[in-house]
Design a protein around this motif. Structure first.
Motif, PDB file in Angstrom:
ATOM      1  N   VAL A 178      -7.417   2.320   2.552  1.00 50.81           N
ATOM      2  CA  VAL A 178      -5.913   2.675   1.963  1.00 50.81           C
ATOM      3  C   VAL A 178      -4.991   2.541   3.200  1.00 50.81           C
ATOM      4  O   VAL A 178      -5.289   3.067   4.416  1.00 50.81           O
ATOM      5  CB  VAL A 178      -5.957   4.382   1.695  1.00 50.81           C
ATOM      6  CG1 VAL A 178      -4.425   4.633   1.198  1.00 50.81           C
ATOM      7  CG2 VAL A 178      -6.933   4.203   0.286  1.00 50.81           C
ATOM      8  N   ILE A 179      -4.126   2.084   3.001  1.00 47.81           N
ATOM      9  CA  ILE A 179      -2.734   1.808   4.136  1.00 47.81           C
ATOM     10  C   ILE A 179      -1.684   2.572   3.576  1.00 47.81           C
ATOM     11  O   ILE A 179      -1.144   2.260   2.326  1.00 47.81           O
ATOM     12  CB  ILE A 179      -2.348   0.487   4.291  1.00 47.81           C
ATOM     13  CG1 ILE A 179      -3.633  -0.519   4.675  1.00 47.81           C
ATOM     14  CG2 ILE A 179      -1.399   0.154   5.540  1.00 47.81           C
ATOM     15  CD1 ILE A 179      -4.402  -0.153   5.900  1.00 47.81           C
ATOM     16  N   ASP A 180      -1.354   3.872   4.220  1.00 44.78           N
ATOM     17  CA  ASP A 180      -0.554   4.956   3.440  1.00 44.78           C
ATOM     18  C   ASP A 180       0.512   4.935   4.566  1.00 44.78           C
ATOM     19  O   ASP A 180       0.406   5.793   5.657  1.00 44.78           O
ATOM     20  CB  ASP A 180      -1.491   6.093   3.303  1.00 44.78           C
ATOM     21  CG  ASP A 180      -0.286   7.177   2.657  1.00 44.78           C
ATOM     22  OD1 ASP A 180       0.522   6.866   2.471  1.00 44.78           O
ATOM     23  OD2 ASP A 180      -1.060   8.334   2.331  1.00 44.78           O
ATOM     24  N   VAL A 211      13.263  -3.733  -8.635  1.00 49.65           N
ATOM     25  CA  VAL A 211      12.268  -3.152  -9.531  1.00 49.65           C
ATOM     26  C   VAL A 211      12.064  -1.760  -8.500  1.00 49.65           C
ATOM     27  O   VAL A 211      12.051  -1.771  -7.531  1.00 49.65           O
ATOM     28  CB  VAL A 211      10.898  -3.798  -9.553  1.00 49.65           C
ATOM     29  CG1 VAL A 211      10.433  -4.111  -8.222  1.00 49.65           C
ATOM     30  CG2 VAL A 211      10.010  -3.363 -10.407  1.00 49.65           C
ATOM     31  N   THR A 212      11.634  -0.782  -9.402  1.00 47.65           N
ATOM     32  CA  THR A 212      11.358   0.397  -8.590  1.00 47.65           C
ATOM     33  C   THR A 212       9.847   0.443  -8.092  1.00 47.65           C
ATOM     34  O   THR A 212       9.148  -0.488  -8.636  1.00 47.65           O
ATOM     35  CB  THR A 212      11.563   1.906  -9.416  1.00 47.65           C
ATOM     36  OG1 THR A 212      10.620   1.678 -10.420  1.00 47.65           O
ATOM     37  CG2 THR A 212      12.939   1.969 -10.180  1.00 47.65           C
ATOM     38  N   LEU A 213       9.334   1.165  -7.191  1.00 49.50           N
ATOM     39  CA  LEU A 213       8.062   1.229  -6.689  1.00 49.50           C
ATOM     40  C   LEU A 213       7.093   1.517  -7.813  1.00 49.50           C
ATOM     41  O   LEU A 213       6.125   0.773  -8.169  1.00 49.50           O
ATOM     42  CB  LEU A 213       7.995   2.487  -5.637  1.00 49.50           C
ATOM     43  CG  LEU A 213       6.591   2.478  -4.950  1.00 49.50           C
ATOM     44  CD1 LEU A 213       6.099   1.152  -4.540  1.00 49.50           C
ATOM     45  CD2 LEU A 213       6.556   3.534  -3.966  1.00 49.50           C
ATOM     46  N   ALA A 255       1.093  -0.282  -2.215  1.00 47.17           N
ATOM     47  CA  ALA A 255       2.156  -1.218  -2.489  1.00 47.17           C
ATOM     48  C   ALA A 255       3.412  -0.979  -1.673  1.00 47.17           C
ATOM     49  O   ALA A 255       4.150  -1.770  -1.306  1.00 47.17           O
ATOM     50  CB  ALA A 255       2.581  -0.844  -3.957  1.00 47.17           C
ATOM     51  N   LEU A 256       3.769   0.316  -1.414  1.00 52.12           N
ATOM     52  CA  LEU A 256       4.679   0.621  -0.387  1.00 52.12           C
ATOM     53  C   LEU A 256       4.440   0.074   0.976  1.00 52.12           C
ATOM     54  O   LEU A 256       5.491  -0.444   1.580  1.00 52.12           O
ATOM     55  CB  LEU A 256       4.953   2.137  -0.290  1.00 52.12           C
ATOM     56  CG  LEU A 256       5.890   2.573   0.544  1.00 52.12           C
ATOM     57  CD1 LEU A 256       7.363   2.065   0.394  1.00 52.12           C
ATOM     58  CD2 LEU A 256       5.937   4.198   0.702  1.00 52.12           C
TER      59      LEU A 256
END
Length: 270
Positions: free
Chosen positions: A158-160, A222-224, A247-248
């Protein structure tokens, strides 16, 4: 597994489907204990007992090393350092996030030498992206790497943001591939014999995901949440909050490259 690299899986509260974090005991005469991540005292006691067996045969624990600060890598740090009376070594961006005082701040390129026949020389590589203080250790003789959460033998990485930085993470994957490393000893799952192949697989997967995310940005924006619904159709519902963080991270990378911009909470091309 190679001589002088012992893997010891510890039950931790990590991200499913992984259930364990691998601690590693490196060396023959002098030992480094990497990522004693369990919080459960009985789990840590199992690791301590194994290392005590090596000490009884004449080995000496030199230090505990952390690849990064996440809880499933640091849970047993205090118990292990206090039991063996040894220092903690980690990167400065990890040291400021753990409660145990750090005796040595690790920097990119330095070598941790362990006495033995032959001696081991583990080169520190500073590899941020998943975590700001993430480091890998690469054996100079075999080029095998203890790589923490750069890749996983099970599950995904995970890349957060803001802790995670997708552009930096991809740069570091390519750096490890190009060394090239050989066997990868990851924090989760089995050893990965074809290190460069696995790293390229990760780079290809991330590139495909990035292309899919870019495709999911329509002319009107588009929103997230809308983007995740469009680009992660195969993702189980319970993992959608994790997908949203990933995605962010991709959108922030694309923003940095001028390919996407945010306008009033919506993402548009260019």
């Amino acid at each position: 597994y190679q001589r002088g690299v012992r893997v010891f899986p510890l039950s931790t509260a990590t991200l499913p489907p992984a259930t364990h974090t691998n601690a590693y005991v490196l060396g023959e005469e002098e030992l480094l204990i990497v990522d004693p991540g369990a919080r459960d005292e009985d789990e840590v006691a199992r690791l301590v007992a194994m290392v005590e067996g090596l000490v009884a045969e004449g080995a000496r624990v030199k230090a505990v090393v952390l690849t990064h600060h996440h809880g499933d890598h640091t849970g047993g740090v205090r118990q292990v350092t206090e039991h063996f009376g040894v220092p903690l070594w980690c990167h400065a961006r990890t040291a400021d996030r753990v409660e145990v005082p750090t005796a040595r701040l690790l920097e990119d390129g330095e070598v941790l030498e362990l006495a033995g026949r032959p001696p081991q020389r583990w080169r520190v590589l500073y590899t941020p992206g998943h975590a700001r203080g993430h480091v890998c250790l690469v054996d100079e003789r075999t080029r095998a790497g203890v790589v923490g959460d750069m890749v996983g033998g099970v599950g995904s990485i995970v890349i957060d943001p803001p802790e995670g930085d997708m552009a930096e993470y991809l740069r570091q994957l390519a750096r490890l591939r190009d060394l090239p490393v050989t066997t990868l000893y990851a924090a989760h799952g089995m050893a990965i014999p074809d290190g460069p192949g696995k790293l390229q697989e990760y780079l290809d997967h991330r590139a495909a995901r990035e292309a899919r995310i870019l495709e999911a940005v329509p002319p009107e924006g588009v929103t997230l949440a809308e983007l995740v619904a469009r680009a992660y159709t195969e993702t189980p519902p319970f993992l959608l909050p994790v997908a949203e963080r990933s995605a962010l991270a991709v959108l922030l990378k694309l923003e940095g490259e001028g390919r996407v911009r945010e306008v009033s909470g919506r993402y548009v091309r260019g």
